[in-house]
Enzyme design. Structure first.
Site, short mmCIF file in Angstrom:
data_model
loop_
_atom_site.label_atom_id
_atom_site.label_comp_id
_atom_site.label_asym_id
_atom_site.label_seq_id
_atom_site.Cartn_x
_atom_site.Cartn_y
_atom_site.Cartn_z
N HIS A 114 -5.74 -4.23 -2.30
CA HIS A 114 -4.60 -3.65 -3.46
C HIS A 114 -4.07 -5.59 -3.91
O HIS A 114 -4.25 -6.67 -2.74
CB HIS A 114 -3.78 -2.95 -2.90
CG HIS A 114 -2.89 -3.17 -1.74
ND1 HIS A 114 -2.29 -2.35 -0.35
CD2 HIS A 114 -2.27 -4.40 -1.07
CE1 HIS A 114 -1.69 -2.89 0.19
NE2 HIS A 114 -1.48 -3.84 -0.13
N ARG A 122 -1.52 2.61 8.22
CA ARG A 122 -1.61 1.43 7.11
C ARG A 122 -0.18 0.46 6.36
O ARG A 122 -0.56 -0.36 6.47
CB ARG A 122 -2.38 1.99 5.50
CG ARG A 122 -2.57 1.10 5.02
CD ARG A 122 -3.72 2.01 3.65
NE ARG A 122 -3.62 1.31 2.29
CZ ARG A 122 -5.00 0.12 1.70
NH1 ARG A 122 -5.33 -0.40 2.70
NH2 ARG A 122 -4.62 -0.63 0.85
N LYS A 139 -12.14 2.80 -3.42
CA LYS A 139 -11.17 2.83 -4.42
C LYS A 139 -10.99 1.33 -4.55
O LYS A 139 -11.03 1.48 -5.99
CB LYS A 139 -10.16 3.22 -3.70
CG LYS A 139 -9.10 3.28 -4.80
CD LYS A 139 -7.35 4.10 -3.84
CE LYS A 139 -5.91 4.44 -5.08
NZ LYS A 139 -5.13 4.67 -4.27
#
Length: 472
Positions: free
Chosen positions: A407, A384, A317
């Site tokens: 991220h 997570r 991702k």
């Protein structure tokens, strides 16, 4: 999409490396999509120059221009009915829209139409009919959502490079658009908005908005979905503590002891792979699919991997990264480098098409299924979140924690710190107070040592004075 068409569009993306978003949010996905649309538009404009050069060489007296995602024919023509002849020449330059999209297929169509119009001009047989007045385009009926869904994949990958990531993203958009809309409805802005408004749950509505927004951009349906674009603030999660995580892995062995005898021999040991998956998610804070997309098993088992990092593949991702463990001892405690489990992983993914988004999704859903099967009251993604909270409690800088999870700092701050439960806050505060108490204790010990040091100095001075007195 035919192979020839597929090659044409994907070859246009050959020199583009989509940037890896470190933001899993709607904004991050939108920026990636925008980059690819702009890349394709540049390719189309370069090809458009070549088409116009061919038209000029052929003396077609027609050129093609791009405007707002469509291609128009430009030519000097007899005055249109109802228009004024301001120059008194009986002719005027017009831009004719035939509802041709500004993509590689559209260029081919536009070039054919330009030659056809050029012939009419050369023969002085041009007439303003329904086609050139644009009335045919105006009368065009809306297609149903179901009809557009059948075309969605073809059209989507005319503006997106086909990779494992983009396949997964498209599957997300396609499946949610299909789930939250009625196939029989016409694809009008009103019907699409109504589909979103009917959704009661906030997160489902937000996810539907993301998917339908991509659907509308692909088919150039002008609709304002901004009022649905705010990420919901609350979502119930059960974030496990470290003690609960350690207890959770034992439940896999409990399952082995409590299951019945009617077990398929081919899968009797499969629970070990899912226990390994559980341990990896807890230790590294990974997204589940980051274990299944091209895992670098050799690196994970390599003795040179002294830091014991897990390499996340670039097709995931948010691109490639090396994830570090937070509790390194869990690697040994959970037996995560046991070659047997890695062999099971290799066999499992070898049976799948690693580039098939649906098959990767099926594996991640299997993880969730096992969590429910053995009776865990939290979900894979909660591990997570637990990693992120644990990192915060341990005082790890936000940037380092965010990079390790793959991220942005913004997502880390907005999304993960929201899940601080009362128990987690108590733990954080108690640990902070404990650290403060340790500091106070050290200060007290230092003060005592200084006093003792002063006392010893005085004793030494006293002894020195006595020695002098005796000598005298």
């Amino acid at each position: 999409m035919h192979n020839q068409d597929f090659d044409k569009y994907q070859q246009a993306f050959a020199d583009l490396e989509p940037f890896s978003s470190t933001d899993g949010s709607f904004l991050g996905s939108s920026l990636q999509a925008q980059q690819q649309r702009e890349h394709m538009r540049t390719k189309v404009l370069l090809e458009l120059e070549k088409v116009n050069q061919r038209l000029k060489s052929a003396k077609a007296k027609v050129t093609i221009r791009e405007s707002n995602g469509s291609l128009q024919l430009r030519a000097t023509l007899p005055i249109k009915p109802g228009d004024k002849d301001t120059n008194g020449t009986g002719r005027k330059q017009y831009n004719i829209s035939l509802n041709i999209p500004a993509n590689l297929d559209g260029l081919k169509t536009a070039e054919e139409e330009a030659y056809e119009l050029g012939k009419l001009i050369a023969r002085h047989t041009f007439e303003w009919n329904e086609k050139y007045l644009g009335n045919e385009a105006l009368k065009k009926d809306f297609k149903t959502i179901g009809e557009l869904l059948e075309e969605f994949e073809n059209e989507y990958f005319k503006t997106h490079k086909r990779t494992t990531k983009s396949e997964h993203t498209f599957f997300y958009y396609f499946s949610r658009t299909k789930r939250f809309t009625n196939n029989q409805d016409l694809a009008t802005p009103e019907n699409l908005i109504n589909s979103i408004e009917k959704i009661e749950k906030e997160w489902a509505r937000y996810n539907a908005m993301r998917a339908i927004s991509a659907f509308c951009i692909t088919f150039k349906i002008e609709v304002d979905l901004s009022r649905f674009s705010k990420m919901p603030e609350n979502n119930s999660r059960n974030i496990p503590s470290d003690v609960e995580i350690s207890a959770g892995i034992i439940k896999f062995a409990d399952y082995l002891n409590n299951r019945g005898n009617q077990v398929n021999p081919d899968v009797k040991d499969s629970w070990q792979l899912w226990r390994w998956t559980y341990g990896m998610l807890a230790t590294f804070g990974l997204r589940p699919r980051e274990l299944f997309i091209n895992p670098d098993i050799d690196w994970w088992l390599n003795e040179e991997n002294a830091d014991m990092t897990w390499k996340v593949n670039k097709e995931c991702k948010t691109g490639e990264r090396q994830a570090l463990p937070l509790h390194k001892e869990w690697i040994a405690d959970f037996n995560l480098r046991n070659p047997k489990y890695l062999e099971m992983l290799a066999i499992t993914i070898s049976k799948k098409d690693k580039n098939n988004h649906a098959e990767i999704t099926a594996l991640t859903q299997r993880v969730s299924w096992w969590f429910r099967k053995i009776g865990l009251d939290f979900k894979p993604y909660d591990l997570r979140h637990a990693w992120a909270i644990r990192a915060h409690i341990l005082g790890i800088p936000i940037k380092a924690a965010a990079d390790n999870l793959g991220h942005s700092v913004q997502v880390h701050t907005q999304t993960y710190q929201r899940w601080f439960s009362l128990d987690m806050r108590k733990l954080a505060i108690n640990q902070a107070l404990s650290k403060r108490d340790e500091v106070e204790l050290m200060r007290e010990e230092n003060a005592k040592l200084r006093m003792e040091n002063e006392r010893l100095k005085m004793e030494i001075e006293k002894l020195k004075m006595e020695m002098v007195y005796k000598r005298s």
